[in-house]
Scaffold this active site. Structure first.
Site, PDB file in Angstrom:
ATOM      1  N   ASP A  87      34.499 -26.350  18.679  1.00 29.09           N
ATOM      2  CA  ASP A  87      34.827 -25.364  17.636  1.00 29.09           C
ATOM      3  C   ASP A  87      34.457 -23.961  18.124  1.00 29.09           C
ATOM      4  O   ASP A  87      35.193 -22.998  17.913  1.00 29.09           O
ATOM      5  CB  ASP A  87      34.070 -25.653  16.329  1.00 29.09           C
ATOM      6  CG  ASP A  87      34.897 -26.513  15.367  1.00 29.09           C
ATOM      7  OD1 ASP A  87      35.672 -27.367  15.860  1.00 29.09           O
ATOM      8  OD2 ASP A  87      34.773 -26.341  14.141  1.00 29.09           O
TER       9      ASP A  87
ATOM     10  N   ASP B  43      21.893 -25.674  24.177  1.00 33.09           N
ATOM     11  CA  ASP B  43      21.690 -24.353  23.548  1.00 33.09           C
ATOM     12  C   ASP B  43      22.138 -23.241  24.495  1.00 33.09           C
ATOM     13  O   ASP B  43      22.833 -22.305  24.111  1.00 33.09           O
ATOM     14  CB  ASP B  43      20.230 -24.166  23.094  1.00 33.09           C
ATOM     15  CG  ASP B  43      19.198 -24.564  24.142  1.00 33.09           C
ATOM     16  OD1 ASP B  43      19.580 -25.158  25.176  1.00 33.09           O
ATOM     17  OD2 ASP B  43      18.001 -24.283  23.933  1.00 33.09           O
TER      18      ASP B  43
HETATM   19 MG    MG Z   1      35.058 -30.973  14.886  1.00 37.27          MG
END
Ligand code: MG
Ligand code: IPM
Length: 356
Positions: free
Chosen positions: A248, A220
């Protein structure tokens, strides 16, 4: 002259368009280097399911195993979303990774100076970012047993053996030795047993790399640090799902997910693929960015074929084209320069390959 056999998997959605551009660039490379490439195309994903009822036909697995390297585009799409899990396009890709034993997925994140204005993050935070995510690829919650689902309850299991952690950690430390000699291992050891074992094992591997400094970070916090100060990272080592999510996120450091390549290694044959998906919403429109796939092809030249100068040729050509102001639509948000289609971008890069 050397000739390498390349298995080509275009897949679904924009896969077809972006892989065609990568082949265009590879062909241009061959004209300027001392080797040849021979391609053989295989089916995987939704298109394979439509024809064979199987997202990963045996012929694809066998063909890939016999090749020198595999270049892959993307799979998936709404059309196949309601299929049973084992028939879905994604299952084809996961099975291929497992069959090939490519347990380490390298996802480099480098910011092009030319694209500093494309990211939504401030240029001064981004300039000079050079990090490598080493994502474990054939274990963890993606593959853990038991797994199950009925209408009232569903479960997946995050499992790692010491051996699985050790081998991917070695890839991360070896990579760090060729870079700035820093590994940050990302886990959730404050909550998960599997992460505790991850951390202990990474510590053990680190003992063999006295020159590399090791730190640990909870996932996190890592998600936050990645956009707060991405320059603090050199190599980020992490598990399958955490690596999927963080990469991503990291693509926004570069400005577009259409820019990030990857190399899946560790088995006999390497698999090279952009980190993005099949983007069915823009498939066939000629606006997809082929750069992630072209950069994946460069990684293939480097990691599987050992053709370093050819890889550099491709990377420099991409840089030149961006410097000259060419942009696919995803990169054109801020002060569009020379907007080009998927195939124009491929052609311009191919043309520049010869000039390097
Ligand atoms: Mg992916
Ligand atoms: C990726 C993709 C895949 C993954 C999907 C398509 C199964 O998101 O390569 O990052 O989750 O590994």
């Amino acid at each position: 002259m050397k000739c390498y056999n390349i298995a080509i998997i275009k897949g679904d959605g924009i896969g077809f368009e972006i892989v065609n551009e990568a082949i265009k660039v590879l062909n241009a490379v061959c004209l300027n280097e001392n080797f040849k490439l021979s391609y053989k195309e295989y089916l995987m994903g939704g298109c394979a399911y439509d024809i064979t009822n199987n997202p990963l036909p045996n012929e694809t697995v066998e063909g890939c195993k016999k090749s020198d390297a595999i270049l892959f585009g993307a799979i998936g799409g709404e059309k196949w979303d309601s299929l049973e899990r084992h028939l879905r396009p994604e299952s084809g890709l996961l099975r291929l990774r497992k069959e090939l034993g490519v347990y380490a997925n390298l996802r480099p994140i480098n910011v092009f100076d030319e694209l500093l204005d494309v990211s939504t993050i401030k240029p001064e935070v981004l300039r000079g970012v050079d990090l490598l995510i080493v994502r474990e690829l054939t274990g963890g919650i993606y593959f853990g047993q038991p797994r199950n689902k009925n209408t009232k309850k569903a479960l997946n299991t995050m499992v790692y053996t010491k051996e699985e952690i050790k081998r991917v950690a070695i890839v991360a430390f070896d990579s760090a030795m060729r870079r700035r000699k820093k590994v940050c291992s990302i886990d959730k050891a404050n909550v998960l047993e599997v992460s505790q074992l991850w951390r202990e094992t990474v510590e053990e591997v680190a003992k063999n790399y006295s020159e590399v400094s090791l730190s640990h970070m909870y996932v996190d916090n890592a998600a936050m640090q990645l956009v707060y100060d991405p320059k603090q990272f050199d190599v980020m080592l992490t598990s399958n799902m955490f690596g999927d999510i963080l990469s991503d996120e990291a693509s926004m450091i570069c400005g577009s997910i259409g820019l990030l390549p990857s190399a899946s290694i560790g088995g006999k044959v390497g698999l090279f693929e952009p980190i993005h998906g099949s983007a069915p919403n823009i498939a066939g429109l000629g606006i997809a960015n082929p750069i992630a796939t072209i950069m994946s092809a460069a990684m293939m030249l480097r990691f599987s074929l050992g053709e370093e100068s050819a890889a550099l040729r491709v990377e420099k050509a991409i840089q030149k084209v961006l410097k000259d102001g060419y942009r696919t639509k995803d990169l054109a948000n801020y002060g569009a320069k020379k907007i080009c289609s998927t195939s124009e971008m491929g052609s311009i890069i191919a043309k520049n390959v010869a000039k390097i």
